[in-house]
Scaffold this active site. Structure first.
Site, PDB file in Angstrom:
ATOM      1  N   GLY A 255       0.780  -1.234   0.000  1.00 30.69           N
ATOM      2  CA  GLY A 255       0.000   0.000   0.000  1.00 30.69           C
ATOM      3  C   GLY A 255       0.807   1.278   0.000  1.00 30.69           C
ATOM      4  N   GLY A 256       2.105   1.176  -0.193  1.00 33.99           N
ATOM      5  CA  GLY A 256       2.944   2.388  -0.209  1.00 33.99           C
ATOM      6  C   GLY A 256       2.441   3.391  -1.232  1.00 33.99           C
ATOM      7  N   CYS A 373       9.867  -2.759 -10.348  1.00 28.41           N
ATOM      8  CA  CYS A 373      11.153  -2.502  -9.672  1.00 28.41           C
ATOM      9  C   CYS A 373      12.178  -3.480 -10.266  1.00 28.41           C
ATOM     10  CB  CYS A 373      11.035  -2.618  -8.158  1.00 28.41           C
ATOM     11  SG  CYS A 373      10.346  -4.175  -7.579  1.00 28.41           S
TER      12      CYS A 373
HETATM   13  C1  LIG Z   1       5.376  -4.818  -6.623  1.00 31.43           C
HETATM   14  S1  LIG Z   1       4.223  -5.393  -5.466  1.00 31.43           S
HETATM   15  C2  LIG Z   1       3.223  -3.968  -5.209  1.00 31.43           C
HETATM   16  C3  LIG Z   1       3.792  -2.951  -4.264  1.00 31.43           C
HETATM   17  C4  LIG Z   1       2.799  -1.836  -3.964  1.00 31.43           C
HETATM   18  N1  LIG Z   1       2.301  -1.214  -5.171  1.00 31.43           N
HETATM   19  C5  LIG Z   1       3.357  -0.781  -3.047  1.00 31.43           C
HETATM   20  O1  LIG Z   1       3.816   0.261  -3.529  1.00 31.43           O
HETATM   21  O2  LIG Z   1       3.334  -0.968  -1.824  1.00 31.43           O
HETATM   22  C6  LIG Z   1       3.202  -6.389  -6.469  1.00 31.43           C
HETATM   23  C7  LIG Z   1       1.933  -6.860  -5.789  1.00 31.43           C
HETATM   24  O3  LIG Z   1       1.116  -7.443  -6.798  1.00 31.43           O
HETATM   25  C8  LIG Z   1       0.336  -8.441  -6.206  1.00 31.43           C
HETATM   26  N2  LIG Z   1      -0.198  -9.239  -7.323  1.00 31.43           N
HETATM   27  C9  LIG Z   1       0.454 -10.150  -8.072  1.00 31.43           C
HETATM   28  N3  LIG Z   1      -0.353 -10.612  -9.051  1.00 31.43           N
HETATM   29  C10 LIG Z   1      -1.528  -9.952  -8.917  1.00 31.43           C
HETATM   30  C11 LIG Z   1      -2.756  -9.983  -9.621  1.00 31.43           C
HETATM   31  N4  LIG Z   1      -2.936 -10.792 -10.674  1.00 31.43           N
HETATM   32  N5  LIG Z   1      -3.760  -9.182  -9.200  1.00 31.43           N
HETATM   33  C12 LIG Z   1      -3.596  -8.370  -8.136  1.00 31.43           C
HETATM   34  N6  LIG Z   1      -2.449  -8.306  -7.431  1.00 31.43           N
HETATM   35  C13 LIG Z   1      -1.432  -9.074  -7.822  1.00 31.43           C
HETATM   36  C14 LIG Z   1       1.274  -9.114  -5.248  1.00 31.43           C
HETATM   37  O4  LIG Z   1       0.556  -9.792  -4.227  1.00 31.43           O
HETATM   38  C15 LIG Z   1       2.085  -7.922  -4.730  1.00 31.43           C
HETATM   39  O5  LIG Z   1       1.534  -7.468  -3.523  1.00 31.43           O
END
Ligand SMILES: C[S@@+](CC[C@H](N)C(=O)[O-])C[C@H]1O[C@@H](n2cnc3c(N)ncnc32)[C@H](O)[C@@H]1O
Length: 433
Positions: A255-256, A373
């Site tokens: 959630g950042g 990232c």
């Molecule tokens: C790079 S992280 C996100 C970090 C977040 N945006 C932040 O800034 O805190 C990617 C996220 O995508 C989620 N994820 C992966 N595949 C997904 C999907 N098909 N639908 C929704 N979320 C997904 C993962 O659980 C993970 O939490």
């Protein structure tokens, strides 16, 4: 993994064994930390992060010092020796303490038959010093495939990227624009005796000279600031947010960026935050609560819009896709052990699928920011190229910014040892109907 009652090094060896077996430090370190006395916890963290960071270098050395590999059931002792080597090569710990405590940890792990080996290997390592690296994996302390991929993808930069990945990342904060200005928070930090400076590119960012526990940060619990890398902060600046917009954060946990969106722009119509992970989604709510912000949270596969979408298109979509995380290795050195070369193509397929699905729910005239990232083009500008080939009318916006490299289909930041992580961004707009 039960590390209860174990000495520090033995607990660290168990954590590293779990990482080798596919569990991230984020998953397996917190329970191990809980089983130690509070004053021992920073040391466990330092051993696990440091040994992961230098794993490939230390493992290269250890293999040359062992006549034959340990049996599978004794593998934890291999990690114990890596930890000992890490301390000999990269810490100020006295040699006798490393030797004694490693031998004691070997006993505590119930491997008394291997104490002689542990003692002998570490003694020889101390006496003989570090050997010349035998290959690129040892030299750069990365898996061979990553070295080769980076060399291929970034012929002029690969060595700088590898070196930056082996550094410790700075601690960076995002000041909550709803509460106070960056200058006002810099003053609070100065009063608290915490040395800091504004980030170069992110307007709300502050980089600390030394990391500090968050409870030492003025008004952290009251939502004055969050911990977020500068590169991650830049995603929000590309969204061109305005009051009244309906915004989707499609891969939101922890959630950042959801919080950054809400802090940046007052009066948004709604922010919807989706994540498929039931484990990670509650972290979004915790962050929203601390910052006193509101969003609509849904646990779903964002790509499966039939499962969660209410049919109302979004003005703005942030798509921060799951990726190799190759741009944040300095913060997550366990990625070097966890990621396989064969992971990248399936990730690229997921990324393209998510982009395709999100495009369909973007309002005409709306904007989508695709972010990773990662520093691998396969997950970055090549995804955008592939998408624009298969979809008509995708407009690529060239943001007017002073950072990153224009890759033709998006902008790339490489990890900077002095500041931000490695990140990729592409800004796409859908023409008005
Ligand atoms: C790079 S992280 C996100 C970090 C977040 N945006 C932040 O800034 O805190 C990617 C996220 O995508 C989620 N994820 C992966 N595949 C997904 C999907 N098909 N639908 C929704 N979320 C997904 C993962 O659980 C993970 O939490």
């Amino acid at each position: 993994m039960d590390t209860h009652g174990l000495p520090l090094r033995a607990a660290a060896a168990n954590v590293l064994l779990a990482v080798e077996n596919g569990h991230s430090l984020t998953q397996c370190l917190p329970p191990a930390l809980q089983q130690l006395a509070p004053e021992e916890r920073p040391a466990l963290q330092a051993l696990c992060f440091g040994t992961s960071r230098w794993f490939h270098r230390l493992d290269g050395e250890l293999q040359t010092r062992l006549k034959k590999p340990l049996r599978k059931q004794d593998r934890v002792v291999h990690h114990l020796m890596l930890i000992g080597l890490f301390q000999l090569r990269f810490s100020q710990q006295a040699t006798y303490a490393v030797l004694n405590e490693s031998v004691e940890a070997c006993r505590a792990l119930d491997k008394p038959h291997l104490t002689g080996l542990v003692n002998g290997v570490l003694r020889a390592a101390e006496r003989e010093g570090a050997p010349e690296p035998a290959d690129n994996a040892s030299r750069f302390s990365h898996p061979e495939w990553m070295v080769e991929k980076l060399r291929h993808n970034w012929p002029d930069d690969w060595q700088e990227i590898l070196a930056a990945n082996n550094e410790q990342a700075p601690m960076t904060l995002r000041v909550n624009a709803r509460r106070l200005t960056r200058d006002a928070y810099l003053d609070l930090l100065e009063e608290a005796g915490i040395e800091a400076a504004p980030t170069r590119f992110a307007p709300q960012g502050i980089q600390l000279t030394q990391p500090v526990p968050v409870d030492k940060l003025p008004y952290f619990a009251d939502g004055a600031v969050s911990v977020q890398d500068e590169a991650a902060q830049l995603c929000t600046t590309l969204l061109d947010l305005a009051p009244g917009q309906r915004v989707l954060d499609a891969c939101a946990a922890p959630g950042g960026k959801t919080c950054a969106i809400l802090e940046t722009c007052d009066g948004l119509n709604e922010v919807v935050a989706i994540d498929e992970s039931a484990e990670r989604l509650p972290r979004v709510q915790e962050n929203l609560d601390r910052l006193d912000l509101d969003a609509t949270l849904k646990q779903a596969d964002a790509a499966n819009t039939g499962e969660w979408w209410d049919g109302k298109p979004f003005d703005r979509i942030l798509l921060d896709v799951p990726c190799s995380a190759s741009g944040v290795i300095r913060r997550h050195p366990d990625i070097k052990l966890l990621r396989r070369e064969s992971d990248i193509s399936p990730l690229a397929a997921i990324q393209l699928g998510l982009l395709d699905a999100m495009w369909d729910i973007l309002k005409p005239g709306g904007r989508l920011v695709y972010a990773t990232c990662s520093v691998f083009p396969q997950e970055n500008h090549r995804i955008i190229q592939r998408f624009r080939k298969q979809k008509d009318g995708v407009q690529l916006v060239e943001p007017d910014v002073a950072w990153g490299r224009d890759m033709g289909s998006g902008r790339q930041l490489l990890p900077d040892p002095d500041s931000h992580d490695g990140f990729f961004y592409a800004v796409l707009e859908k023409p008005d109907a």
